[in-house]
Design a protein around this motif. Structure first.
Motif, short mmCIF file in Angstrom:
data_model
loop_
_atom_site.label_atom_id
_atom_site.label_comp_id
_atom_site.label_asym_id
_atom_site.label_seq_id
_atom_site.Cartn_x
_atom_site.Cartn_y
_atom_site.Cartn_z
N GLN A 267 0.82 -1.21 0.00
CA GLN A 267 0.00 0.00 0.00
C GLN A 267 0.86 1.26 0.00
O GLN A 267 0.56 2.23 -0.70
CB GLN A 267 -0.90 -0.01 1.23
N ARG A 268 1.94 1.24 0.77
CA ARG A 268 2.78 2.43 0.91
C ARG A 268 3.79 2.57 -0.23
O ARG A 268 4.05 3.68 -0.69
CB ARG A 268 3.55 2.35 2.24
N GLU A 269 4.39 1.48 -0.66
CA GLU A 269 5.53 1.59 -1.57
C GLU A 269 5.43 0.73 -2.82
O GLU A 269 6.36 0.74 -3.64
CB GLU A 269 6.83 1.27 -0.81
N GLY A 270 4.36 -0.03 -2.96
CA GLY A 270 4.20 -0.83 -4.16
C GLY A 270 5.13 -2.04 -4.18
O GLY A 270 5.80 -2.36 -3.20
N ALA A 271 5.17 -2.71 -5.33
CA ALA A 271 5.97 -3.93 -5.47
C ALA A 271 7.46 -3.67 -5.26
O ALA A 271 8.19 -4.54 -4.75
CB ALA A 271 5.73 -4.55 -6.85
N ARG A 272 7.92 -2.48 -5.62
CA ARG A 272 9.35 -2.17 -5.48
C ARG A 272 9.78 -2.18 -4.02
O ARG A 272 10.95 -2.43 -3.71
CB ARG A 272 9.65 -0.80 -6.10
N GLY A 273 8.85 -1.90 -3.13
CA GLY A 273 9.19 -1.86 -1.71
C GLY A 273 9.68 -3.19 -1.17
O GLY A 273 10.43 -3.22 -0.19
N PHE A 274 9.28 -4.29 -1.81
CA PHE A 274 9.68 -5.61 -1.33
C PHE A 274 11.14 -5.92 -1.61
O PHE A 274 11.66 -6.92 -1.10
CB PHE A 274 8.79 -6.69 -1.96
N PHE A 275 11.78 -5.10 -2.40
CA PHE A 275 13.20 -5.34 -2.70
C PHE A 275 14.08 -4.19 -2.21
O PHE A 275 15.20 -4.00 -2.70
CB PHE A 275 13.40 -5.58 -4.19
#
Length: 312
Positions: A267-275
């Motif tokens: 919600q906060r950072e999108g898929a890129r946040g997971f990396f």
């Protein structure tokens, strides 16, 4: 005249773990490897933690590892890069002793120590069992480490013991284990992938399975980097759960599990946040796993050779 006892000393099978390689010696080798692994690359691990925090207010988070390291050292002092390392030293020794003892025991039971034969399933299963056991011991120390790595932690905690008391008083015993299921969701596949890759690469490079420092170092580095990159998303969520108690964001403070963490992060950072932090994670893991395997294999080879020499 040939000495009758000379042959066993020269012809011991390094990989088969003979009976005179004791559990205590195996645990000692593992403890030495664990401390060496974590301490060598600790500053980069501190940068990774800063990068993975949601909505960081830290001025030390830069666009790259070098920039972030410079900012952290210049604004908080060079020693801030090692803040919290005492927790790793205290926890890593016993945790890695359990880790390698479990690894060797399970691999032996599954037939993975047979010379000249490659057993990928035994290697992966042994690694998974080893990490479940060691993480149960290491998780509280990891929580303390990450709390001390965040910005302004020096104003809150004077030492690892002070940090532990603070967390326990404010959040209870559960705070030390709220990230344990998430930790396992990361470390079990990480360790299985790492051990599978390590055994495969080292067997390919060294089919005779004799002690070879270069093989252990290179195989450990490649295996560690490969596994670290693939499991970064779980590591980001683990960092979120372990540092939530120090957050000012009320929504972040209420995250209580892996799925809740995933939803908030997306919600906060999108898929890129997971990396987030994948580069420092790989940069940390490759040399640290190379050091870990090299130290462990060197210790194991020393004890086996020492025991055989005494026996002769």
């Amino acid at each position: 005249m040939a000495q009758p006892n000379a042959e066993p000393v020269e012809d011991y099978d390094y990989e088969s773990l003979p009976p005179n390689f004791s559990l205590l010696q195996n645990m000692t080798a593992g403890a030495f490897a664990g401390i060496a692994e974590h301490c060598a690359m600790y500053p980069i691990d501190a940068i990774k933690t800063r990068m993975q925090i949601i909505n960081p207010t830290s001025s030390t988070v830069g666009s790259g590892v070098i920039q972030a390291t410079y900012r952290m050292a210049s604004t908080e002092g060079i020693l801030s890069l090692w803040r919290g390392m005492s927790s790793v030293i205290v926890g890593a020794g016993p945790a890695h002793a359990v880790y390698f003892a479990t690894y060797e025991a399970v691999k032996h039971v599954m037939g993975g120590n047979q010379a000249g034969v490659h057993h990928p399933l035994a290697a992966a299963t042994s690694g998974a069992c080893a990490t479940i056991a060691s993480d149960a011991l290491m998780n509280p120390f990891d929580v303390i480490k990450q709390r001390m790595q965040i910005q302004n932690s020096a104003k809150m905690y004077r030492s690892m013991f002070d940090c532990a008391k603070y967390v326990y008083r404010k959040e209870g015993l559960a705070a030390f284990y709220v990230s344990y299921p998430t930790t396992l969701s990361m470390t079990v596949p990480f360790t299985a992938l790492q051990f599978l890759a390590y055994e495969s690469i080292s067997t390919s490079m060294n089919p005779t399975k004799k002690y070879d420092p270069l093989t252990h170092c290179l195989a450990g580095a490649v295996a560690g980097g490969f596994a670290a990159a693939l499991t970064t998303p779980m590591d980001v969520i683990k960092t979120m759960l372990q540092t939530r108690g120090s957050a000012t964001d009320p929504e972040l403070r209420t995250v209580n599990g892996f799925m809740a963490g995933c939803r908030l992060l997306y919600q906060r950072e999108g898929a890129r946040g997971f990396f987030k932090g994948v580069k420092p994670r790989v940069l940390t893991t490759m040399p640290s796993t190379a050091i870990c395997w090299s130290a462990y294999e060197a210790s194991k080879a020393y004890f086996i050779h020492h025991n055989n020499t005494n026996a002769s």
